[in-house]
Motif scaffolding. Structure first.
Motif, PDB file in Angstrom:
ATOM      1  N   VAL A 139       0.866  -1.177   0.000  1.00  0.00           N
ATOM      2  CA  VAL A 139       0.000   0.000   0.000  1.00  0.00           C
ATOM      3  C   VAL A 139       0.905   1.230   0.000  1.00  0.00           C
ATOM      4  CG1 VAL A 139      -1.770   1.295   1.239  1.00  0.00           C
ATOM      5  CG2 VAL A 139      -1.816  -1.211   1.243  1.00  0.00           C
ATOM      6  N   PRO A 140       0.761   2.126  -0.973  1.00  0.00           N
ATOM      7  CA  PRO A 140       1.638   3.306  -1.034  1.00  0.00           C
ATOM      8  C   PRO A 140       1.419   4.243   0.154  1.00  0.00           C
ATOM      9  CG  PRO A 140       0.482   2.952  -3.120  1.00  0.00           C
ATOM     10  CD  PRO A 140      -0.160   2.055  -2.111  1.00  0.00           C
ATOM     11  N   ALA A 141       2.458   4.927   0.541  1.00  0.00           N
ATOM     12  CA  ALA A 141       2.345   5.949   1.587  1.00  0.00           C
ATOM     13  C   ALA A 141       1.682   7.191   1.009  1.00  0.00           C
ATOM     14  CB  ALA A 141       3.727   6.285   2.136  1.00  0.00           C
ATOM     15  N   ALA A 142       1.229   8.059   1.917  1.00  0.00           N
ATOM     16  CA  ALA A 142       0.554   9.290   1.474  1.00  0.00           C
ATOM     17  C   ALA A 142       1.481  10.180   0.666  1.00  0.00           C
ATOM     18  CB  ALA A 142       0.021  10.045   2.684  1.00  0.00           C
ATOM     19  N   THR A 143       2.789  10.057   0.881  1.00  0.00           N
ATOM     20  CA  THR A 143       3.760  10.908   0.186  1.00  0.00           C
ATOM     21  C   THR A 143       4.244  10.322  -1.131  1.00  0.00           C
ATOM     22  OG1 THR A 143       5.522   9.874   1.498  1.00  0.00           O
ATOM     23  CG2 THR A 143       4.566  11.920   2.343  1.00  0.00           C
TER      24      THR A 143
END
Length: 442
Positions: A139-143
């Motif tokens: 899951v990608p990070a918010a950044t």
């Protein structure tokens, strides 16, 4: 005594004894991390069986209604729901440190390809597809801003498919990875789109600690298991894993073991039916395992391993004295084989073998003595021994099948062999003691 004999067997096999050809895969004789593909494969199979226990536990605990679980049938697991619909389950493991599933992982893509093939033929009856692993999806990070990192996330693509009406509505960069997946999973964009809309991920326990997790966190939450001891939880865990393991294999016996009706794929119908486990069958196993098992503690009864020469002669005399001469040879064969079997268990389970031997010998002796006592008023001396022998045969068979924990999971033949050892060591007669035993007050 068994314990003494065990010590003699293990004498000379200490830490200083060189291993055959040294340790495997050592580089220049220096310390090297082991790599055993056989052990790793077996461990991954066992992890799959443990996940099967978790799926059954969901039904038993009321978390999910399941009519039956089919093992290694179409998929790793096929959950049959009460309404006649199904959930297809794939189990994959990843031993990499901090692993996360991405669309670049072949194992994930292969599972989705299998789901796509299944969707083409049975999609109308499938509620969902589940991918269960010790590793979570990436899951990608918010950044995160790189498009290739965003598109690598299975969860992101699944969410996009859930929000879209058709695959052509997918936004970039997810449209690009979807197009690549179409080529890897069978070339049908509509089918892949439906599979992804039905696909969910579940994360199981860690690969190196799932046994402890099952025993500590799952088994105690099953109905009637809240008060079980740690040992009992571990035993029930192993029994349930064994239940799933047996269903995952093509096994059939009884009448069908000789002649079997075949399905169109050439497999016996009985073997396919044997892949099905119902929650009721699991609950029945749980009830049986939870029953307390009687244990003999420090009974002092023992037999010698390997002392077959004199023991065989005494057994022969005793059986002839009880008019059982025709049964001597089959019992002698069992006795010799049981002797070998006990030696093998002594080597395989040295720490627990004294308790195992005590339980086996004490149980068999008490059962034999009980049968002998019940036949004391048998009118005919010439048939008393045969009546006792018959009852002991039946009782040993019953113990092996119905109370396996009580006899340490040994089969009937081992138990009969131990009965022969006990008789050959003058601890048990067949209703008619030898003259010298009578004189000695035996």
């Amino acid at each position: 005594m068994l314990g003494t004999k065990l010590g003699e067997i293990l004498m000379g096999w200490g830490k200083s004894t060189p291993l055959p050809l040294g340790l495997p895969e050592q580089v220049d004789g220096l310390a090297t991390a082991p790599s055993d593909r056989g052990d790793e494969t077996q461990e991954r199979f066992r992890y799959q069986w443990a996940i099967g226990v978790w799926l059954l536990a969901q039904s038993l605990a009321g978390k999910r209604a399941i009519r039956a679980m089919w093992c290694e049938h179409h998929e790793d697991f096929l959950l049959e729901l009460p309404a006649g619909r199904y959930i297809a389950v794939q189990v994959k493991t990843d031993s990499r440190e901090n692993a996360r599933w991405r669309w670049s992982d072949d194992a994930l893509v292969d599972s989705v390809a299998r789901f796509c093939a299944f969707e083409k033929t049975h999609g109308s009856a499938i509620d969902s597809y589940e991918f269960i692993s010790n590793a979570a999806p990436y899951v990608p990070a918010a950044t995160t801003t790189r498009e290739d990192s965003l598109a690598a996330s299975p969860d992101r693509l699944i969410q996009c498919c859930s929000r879209a009406s058709t695959h052509s509505e997918l936004e970039e960069p997810y449209q690009e990875v979807f197009t690549r997946l179409v080529g890897k999973t069978g070339g049908d964009a509509i089918v892949l789109f439906e599979v992804l809309r039905k696909l969910t991920f579940a994360q199981g326990p860690v690969l190196r600690g799932y046994d402890d997790t099952l025993a500590a966190s799952i088994v105690p939450k099953l109905p009637g298991c809240a008060g079980l001891t740690t040992v009992s939880c571990c035993r029930l865990r192993d029994e349930l894993i064994g239940l799933v393991q047996a269903a995952c294999r093509l096994r059939f016996d009884g009448i069908d073991g000789a002649v079997a009706y075949l399905a169109t794929n050439g497999r016996p119908h009985a073997a396919i039916r044997g892949k099905c486990i119902t929650p009721e069958a699991a609950a029945e196993l749980m009830a049986r395992v939870r029953q307390p098992t009687f244990r003999f503690v420090g009974s002092g009864v023992g037999i010698d391993i390997g002392a077959t020469v004199g023991r065989t002669e005494v057994l022969n005399r005793k059986m002839r004295n009880a008019y059982l001469g025709s049964q001597f040879e089959p019992l002698r064969m069992r006795m010799d084989s049981a002797d070998q079997r006990l030696m093998e268990r002594a080597l395989l389970e040295p720490d627990d073998f004294d308790a195992i031997a005590n339980q086996l010998v004490s149980t068999v002796l008490v059962e034999c003595k009980d049968v002998e006592a019940m036949a004391f008023d048998h009118a005919d001396d010439k048939t008393r021994g045969l009546a006792i022998y018959k009852q002991i045969l039946q009782r040993m068979d019953s113990l092996a099948k119905e109370e396996p924990e009580r006899v340490c999971r040994e089969p009937k033949d081992t138990l009969m062999g131990i009965a022969g050892m006990l008789s050959g060591e003058c601890k048990f007669a067949w209703g008619t003691p030898l003259d010298e035993e009578t004189r000695d007050g035996a």
